[in-house]
Design a protein around this motif. Structure first.
Motif, short mmCIF file in Angstrom:
data_model
loop_
_atom_site.label_atom_id
_atom_site.label_comp_id
_atom_site.label_asym_id
_atom_site.label_seq_id
_atom_site.Cartn_x
_atom_site.Cartn_y
_atom_site.Cartn_z
N UNK A 196 42.70 49.20 41.23
CA UNK A 196 43.81 48.25 41.39
C UNK A 196 44.08 47.60 40.03
N UNK A 197 45.35 47.61 39.63
CA UNK A 197 45.65 47.30 38.22
C UNK A 197 45.59 45.81 37.89
N UNK A 198 45.97 44.97 38.84
CA UNK A 198 46.16 43.56 38.51
C UNK A 198 44.85 42.90 38.06
N UNK A 199 44.86 42.34 36.86
CA UNK A 199 43.64 41.82 36.25
C UNK A 199 43.04 40.70 37.08
N UNK A 200 43.89 39.81 37.62
CA UNK A 200 43.35 38.65 38.36
C UNK A 200 42.60 39.12 39.60
N UNK A 201 43.08 40.19 40.22
CA UNK A 201 42.39 40.68 41.41
C UNK A 201 41.07 41.34 41.04
N UNK A 202 41.06 42.10 39.94
CA UNK A 202 39.80 42.74 39.53
C UNK A 202 38.79 41.70 39.08
N UNK A 203 39.29 40.63 38.45
CA UNK A 203 38.39 39.59 37.93
C UNK A 203 37.58 38.95 39.07
N UNK A 204 38.16 38.93 40.28
CA UNK A 204 37.48 38.29 41.41
C UNK A 204 36.18 39.00 41.78
N UNK A 205 35.98 40.23 41.29
CA UNK A 205 34.76 40.98 41.61
C UNK A 205 33.53 40.31 41.00
#
Ligand code: PLP
Length: 430
Positions: A147-156
């Motif tokens: 998934x490309x969106x940085x803010x969503x990946x950052x939540x990991x």
């Protein structure tokens, strides 16, 4: 909204955007506790292709429940599963000459994506996967990495690894074919991109901003995959199940993905249900290797079969989707033309259409105002700049026009243009 604000986690999202307590729903309408009705152009982000509480599908479900049919069955063989598989093969796979095995990976879309990525890595023995700019494939760790969106990946909270992102069709401008770039980096050991197990792609990026890949680009993508012996995964979770007019969004493109993921409208009734389609030669799973308690959603088998029986025995729905989709596009283009000075534009295929407002704050204002006017829609795109319209495929022309009238008037209201009061008055307050 008191109990929700007090007790429900901060992670909640849609209920912040549409702050009312919904009670009932039918067809293209939602109704809240106060009796106020809303036209639903969000439809569970494409989960309600046949409308809310579709009466014919509901009737089958009630009959099944009444007969004490199996509700939970792990992945046991059940009559409901048997009938779904038979109908899916006869109605969807065979007429399209598609030869796929079916995996039930767990209830939601991200479960299907996880399974597809694991399988592709197992088959090839490679770790890397290619995904695309603005792609969205879910939020569990494996899917999230694509998934490309940085803010969503950052939540990991940990690095999301094993994926390289490549520009999607149109990302670098109309004249640049990004599959040539992909071909180049896969051909060149000096590119820094490790040979991947698979490429995962949406034919139309829903969450990414209703970005429509051209048929030519998708065909070139498949060619590049074949040349480099890389698997092609089509994530048809949002735009499959008829959203573009055909059951699979890639049918008319003429490509043959090795693995396909489906979910959202698959159950036809909003029940959680996803599956992975696998070319038989790639069904390399060993028994129990990808397990899970909820891999036998029998109620969803019943409703999914009902949807196939009711809507997919002929071309009527497909034809209607194409007609209504053209109508939507025409109406949105009129809105865009009225707002040419703000650079509005329209894109989509079938009944997923997006109005690009070029400005996330503006699009946000429009959807919040639309909600106040009785219309539910969501924004998409990296800046939330695109208003995404996903009405039920079965919506009547009259209600579709009503929703589009509400949208047009809302945009006029927000942009300080003439608001046609009579159109607002046919709005939906009871
Ligand atoms: N893939 C695509 C293309 C999607 O649009 C979505 C959800 O919007 C997902 C995967 C994830 O599905 P789910 O939210 O059911 O996990």
């Amino acid at each position: 909204m008191k109990i929700f604000n007090q007790l429900e986690s901060n992670v909640r999202s849609y209920c912040r955007l549409f702050p009312t307590v919904f009670k009932t729903a039918q067809g293209a309408f939602l109704e809240d506790k106060e009796g106020r009705q809303y036209v639903d152009f969000l439809c569970g982000v494409g989960t309600l292709n046949y409308g809310h509480n579709n009466p014919q599908i509901k009737e089958r479900l009630l009959r099944y429940l009444d007969s004490d049919g199996i509700v939970h069955g792990l992945d046991l063989a059940t009559v409901a599963k048997e009938e779904f598989l038979e109908t899916f093969a006869a109605t969807i796979l065979q007429p399209r000459q598609l030869n796929y095995k079916v995996q039930f990976p767990g209830p939601t879309g991200t479960n299907a994506v996880e399974a597809s990525l694991k399988l592709a890595r197992q088959i090839t023995g490679r770790e890397n996967v290619i995904a695309f700019s603005n792609g969205y494939h879910g939020v569990t760790l494996g899917s999230l990495a694509t998934t490309a969106k940085a803010s969503q990946r950052a939540a990991a909270g940990i690095p999301t690894t094993g994926v390289n992102f490549i520009p999607y069709d149109g990302y670098l401008g109309e004249d640049i074919d990004t599959t040539e770039y992909l071909d180049k980096v896969l051909s060149d050991v000096g590119s820094g991109v490790t040979l991947p197990a698979a490429v995962i792609v949406e034919t139309i990026q829903g969450a990414g901003g209703v970005n429509v890949a051209s048929y030519q680009w998708l065909r070139s993508l498949e060619k590049v995959c074949r040349q480099h012996d890389v698997l092609l995964i089509a994530d048809d979770i949002q735009v499959g199940c008829g959203r573009t007019g055909s059951f699979f969004s890639f049918e008319e493109v003429g490509i043959s993905p090795d693995i396909v993921t489906l979910s959202k409208s698959l159950s036809g009734f909003g029940l959680p249900f996803s599956l992975v389609l696998i070319k038989p030669e790639f069904d390399r799973w060993k028994a129990g290797q990808h397990s899970g308690t909820f891999r036998g959603p029998n109620l969803a088998f019943v409703t999914a079969k009902a949807a196939l029986d009711i809507y997919w025995q002929d071309d009527n729905l497909s034809i209607a989707v194409k007609q209504k989709g053209s109508r939507m596009q025409l109406r949105l283009e009129k809105i865009a033309k009225n707002n040419w000075e703000s650079g509005f534009s329209v894109r989509g295929r079938g009944m997923i259409q997006g109005l690009d407002c070029k400005d996330g704050n503006l699009a946000d204002k429009i959807i919040r105002t639309a909600f106040a006017n009785g219309l539910i829609m969501e924004t998409a795109g990296a800046q939330g700049q695109v208003i995404r319209c996903l009405p039920p495929l079965t919506v009547s022309e009259e209600i579709l026009e009503k929703g589009l009238d509400l949208l047009e008037n809302t945009v006029n209201e927000v942009m300080g243009k003439t608001v046609y009061k009579e159109l607002v008055d046919v709005g939906v307050s009871k």
